[in-house]
Motif scaffolding. Structure first.
Motif, short mmCIF file in Angstrom:
data_model
loop_
_atom_site.label_atom_id
_atom_site.label_comp_id
_atom_site.label_asym_id
_atom_site.label_seq_id
_atom_site.Cartn_x
_atom_site.Cartn_y
_atom_site.Cartn_z
N LYS A 9 0.84 -1.21 0.00
CA LYS A 9 0.00 0.00 0.00
C LYS A 9 0.88 1.26 0.00
O LYS A 9 0.60 2.24 -0.69
CB LYS A 9 -0.93 -0.05 1.21
CG LYS A 9 -2.08 0.91 1.24
CD LYS A 9 -2.84 1.03 -0.05
CE LYS A 9 -4.21 0.44 -0.08
NZ LYS A 9 -4.87 0.47 -1.37
N SER A 10 1.96 1.21 0.77
CA SER A 10 2.87 2.37 0.83
C SER A 10 3.48 2.64 -0.54
O SER A 10 3.61 3.80 -0.97
CB SER A 10 4.03 2.11 1.81
OG SER A 10 3.52 1.85 3.07
N VAL A 54 1.27 4.62 6.53
CA VAL A 54 0.27 3.62 6.13
C VAL A 54 0.18 2.61 7.27
O VAL A 54 1.18 1.98 7.63
CB VAL A 54 0.72 2.94 4.82
CG1 VAL A 54 -0.17 1.76 4.47
CG2 VAL A 54 0.75 3.97 3.68
N ASP A 60 -5.30 0.61 9.86
CA ASP A 60 -6.56 1.23 9.43
C ASP A 60 -6.60 1.36 7.91
O ASP A 60 -7.61 1.11 7.28
CB ASP A 60 -6.71 2.64 10.04
CG ASP A 60 -7.19 2.59 11.48
OD1 ASP A 60 -7.28 1.46 12.02
OD2 ASP A 60 -7.46 3.65 12.06
N THR A 61 -5.46 1.78 7.35
CA THR A 61 -5.39 2.02 5.89
C THR A 61 -5.81 0.78 5.10
O THR A 61 -6.52 0.88 4.10
CB THR A 61 -3.93 2.38 5.47
OG1 THR A 61 -3.39 3.30 6.42
CG2 THR A 61 -3.88 2.93 4.08
N ASN A 87 -11.96 3.48 8.42
CA ASN A 87 -10.81 4.28 7.97
C ASN A 87 -10.05 3.66 6.81
O ASN A 87 -8.94 4.08 6.49
CB ASN A 87 -9.84 4.50 9.14
CG ASN A 87 -10.31 5.63 10.05
OD1 ASN A 87 -10.97 6.55 9.59
ND2 ASN A 87 -10.00 5.51 11.33
N GLU A 88 -10.64 2.66 6.20
CA GLU A 88 -9.94 1.99 5.10
C GLU A 88 -9.65 3.01 3.97
O GLU A 88 -10.50 3.86 3.67
CB GLU A 88 -10.81 0.85 4.55
CG GLU A 88 -10.03 0.00 3.57
CD GLU A 88 -10.76 -1.28 3.18
OE1 GLU A 88 -11.82 -1.55 3.76
OE2 GLU A 88 -10.24 -1.98 2.31
N GLY A 89 -8.47 2.93 3.42
CA GLY A 89 -8.10 3.85 2.33
C GLY A 89 -7.66 5.22 2.82
O GLY A 89 -7.46 6.14 2.03
N THR A 90 -7.50 5.38 4.15
CA THR A 90 -6.99 6.66 4.67
C THR A 90 -5.60 6.44 5.27
O THR A 90 -5.24 5.32 5.63
CB THR A 90 -7.92 7.25 5.75
OG1 THR A 90 -7.89 6.38 6.90
CG2 THR A 90 -9.35 7.41 5.27
N VAL A 91 -4.86 7.53 5.37
CA VAL A 91 -3.51 7.47 5.98
C VAL A 91 -3.38 8.61 6.98
O VAL A 91 -4.19 9.55 6.96
CB VAL A 91 -2.41 7.63 4.90
CG1 VAL A 91 -2.29 6.41 4.02
CG2 VAL A 91 -2.66 8.90 4.06
N ARG A 121 -6.03 12.55 9.59
CA ARG A 121 -6.32 11.36 8.79
C ARG A 121 -6.94 11.83 7.50
O ARG A 121 -7.82 12.69 7.50
CB ARG A 121 -7.29 10.47 9.55
CG ARG A 121 -6.79 9.12 9.62
CD ARG A 121 -7.17 7.94 10.20
NE ARG A 121 -6.72 6.87 9.31
CZ ARG A 121 -5.64 6.15 9.53
NH1 ARG A 121 -4.87 6.36 10.57
NH2 ARG A 121 -5.30 5.21 8.66
N ILE A 139 -6.43 8.57 0.91
CA ILE A 139 -5.29 8.54 -0.05
C ILE A 139 -5.66 9.32 -1.31
O ILE A 139 -4.84 10.04 -1.87
CB ILE A 139 -4.92 7.07 -0.39
CG1 ILE A 139 -4.35 6.39 0.84
CG2 ILE A 139 -3.95 7.00 -1.55
CD1 ILE A 139 -4.12 4.89 0.70
#
Ligand code: GAP
Length: 462
Positions: free
Chosen positions: A379-380, A419, A422-423, A431-435, A447, A450
């Motif tokens: 993901k990173s 990342v 939660d991400t 919080n999926e898809g957030t960093v 937060r 992405i």
């Protein structure tokens, strides 16, 4: 604070800055492994980005965003006749003195207050250098071109970028046709070389350095007013890159101390840790240079105003900035030691380079919370690829996140993205898809999705 304590603190700060520059890859001494090449410096991975950001921003503000300035990139090797006409071959020199005892060499106007190392004495009064009379030392680097070795083959490494602008003045006017109308400028960024007698103060006085110059051509009657105009423009520029106005000083250079070509010069100076010193000169060069080249080539280097049916040799105002000196000012201004409480509740000192985000070598660092969790790493890397076309980013997975923040702070990286679980949705979909996005100076974290990162960061780094 007493004067002595302040001087000691400033010297200590400068030492720390020089050491950070080496440790973090901003600036290295040239050919250090061979003992160093005096007065020459190499910019490392962070330094080269910082320098590029400065040059690009200068070019954007002074050329691309103006209707009245065009660019030039002249050769470094310079025709000897051009530098004879400009007065450099005969006159570009500093007065030099030698110590008869220790053989040290000094500029006569900066003679050593230090003791002569060859004269150990208990009485410091008797301990100074035994100096020769001053004599002129030409600062230009001379070289030979081609295989023949007669005087005709002599060329010089240019001592200022300005001369190629004057020498190409007519070509630029002829080529750009309708685009350039008086007043207008020709800008150039490039290397200049001076065989300085005493290079010193880190990169401040080097033998090889870069200049960012504009020759702004105008009618004689507008020269003085435009000199004031450019002084203000340039002060605003320094403020816009993070050098506060209160640290800048303007010196109206008195008669007798200006360049041989100038009838008015302002020096823009900055409070370096080693003293208040020149960053840039804004000089009214009158018609000195174009007249000198007109005489040199036997043809008037004049401007033709088709509409008014007139021809004349224009005057020129020259804002001439040192790129390396500005970099040094940016580094000195950015350097800060701050005592903070770490995540374990302990006090620690963080070194933080508070570069304006426009200048910062790396804009955003991307961290996976853990390096041994493939989903976090993948993901990173996705975030890295998303940001890469828009800004200089870096990926860092080594050590605890706190340590990575510290490394980023020392590099002056204004933003970092972590990342975490939660991400990747391991703590539920909320919080999926957030960093987390952390800001260097406030250390605040927010937060953010992405998908919003690019739009959020771009206005902050330009
Ligand atoms: N064309 C005008 C000119 O060259 P200058 O005052 O000799 O004027 C302009 O140089 C700027 O170039 C200075 O303000 C300084 O920032 C930079 N500069 C001059 N000599 C330098 C050196 N030895 N090392 C680093 N920068 C230098």
């Amino acid at each position: 604070m007493s004067e002595d304590t302040k001087a000691a603190k400033d010297a200590e700060k400068m030492e720390k800055i020089v050491s950070l520059c080496k440790r973090r890859g901003f600036i290295f001494q040239s050919a250090e492994i061979y003992g160093g090449l005096n007065g020459c410096w190499d910019y490392g991975p962070l330094g080269v980005e910082l320098k590029r950001n400065l040059k690009d921003y200068w070019w954007r503000k002074n050329v691309r965003e103006r209707d009245d300035v065009v660019g030039l990139d002249g050769s470094i090797l310079t025709h000897q006749e051009a530098l004879k006409s400009s007065g450099h071959v005969g006159g570009f020199s500093d007065p030099m003195v030698d110590c008869r005892t220790c053989k040290s060499r000094f500029r006569a106007d900066q003679v050593c207050e230090s003791k002569c190392p060859e004269k150990p004495s208990k009485n410091p009064e008797e301990n100074g250098c035994d100096l020769t009379e001053p004599r002129d030392f030409n600062l230009m680097f001379e070289t030979k071109m081609g295989a023949s070795s007669d005087d005709g083959s002599i060329a010089y490494l240019r001592p200022e970028t300005a001369q190629s602008i004057f020498v190409q003045f007519k070509n630029v006017c002829d080529q750009t046709g309708e685009r350039v109308k008086m007043p207008f400028g020709i800008a150039q960024i490039g290397k200049a070389f001076r065989n300085e007698i005493n290079p010193r103060n880190f990169t401040f006085r080097s033998r090889e350095f870069e200049q960012m110059e504009i020759e702004y051509f105008c009618r004689a009657e507008d020269g003085l007013e435009l000199t004031d105009y450019w002084l203000e423009e340039r002060l605003k520029f320094y403020e816009s890159i993070g050098i506060p106005r209160e640290k800048l000083h303007v010196l109206d250079v008195p008669d007798g101390e200006r360049g041989h070509y100038s009838s008015k010069t302002y020096d823009i100076e900055y409070e370096f840790p080693f003293g208040i010193q020149e960053l840039e000169g804004v000089a009214y060069r009158t018609d000195y240079d174009l007249k000198a080249h007109s005489e040199g080539v036997g043809k008037p280097q004049e401007y033709v105003d088709q509409a008014a049916g007139e021809k004349f040799i224009p005057h020129v105002v020259e804002p001439s900035a040192g790129c390396d000196r500005t970099i040094l000012a940016l580094i000195c201004e950015a350097y800060e030691e701050e005592v903070i409480t770490n995540d374990k509740g302990k006090q620690e000192t963080r070194v933080v380079m508070r570069f304006d985000p426009k200048m910062a070598p790396i804009k955003c660092a991307i961290f996976p919370l853990l390096k041994n969790k493939p989903e976090l790493v993948a993901k990173s890397k996705e975030v890295l690829d998303l940001l890469r076309p828009f800004m200089n980013v870096t990926y860092d997975e080594t050590g605890a996140v706190g340590r990575r923040y510290r490394r980023g702070d020392e590099a002056g990286t204004p933003f970092s993205v972590t990342v975490d679980f939660d991400t990747i949705g391991e703590n539920g979909p909320e919080n999926e898809g957030t960093v987390t996005l952390r800001e260097r100076d406030s250390m605040e974290q927010i937060r953010i999705p992405i998908t919003d990162l690019v739009a959020h960061l771009l206005p902050l780094i330009q």
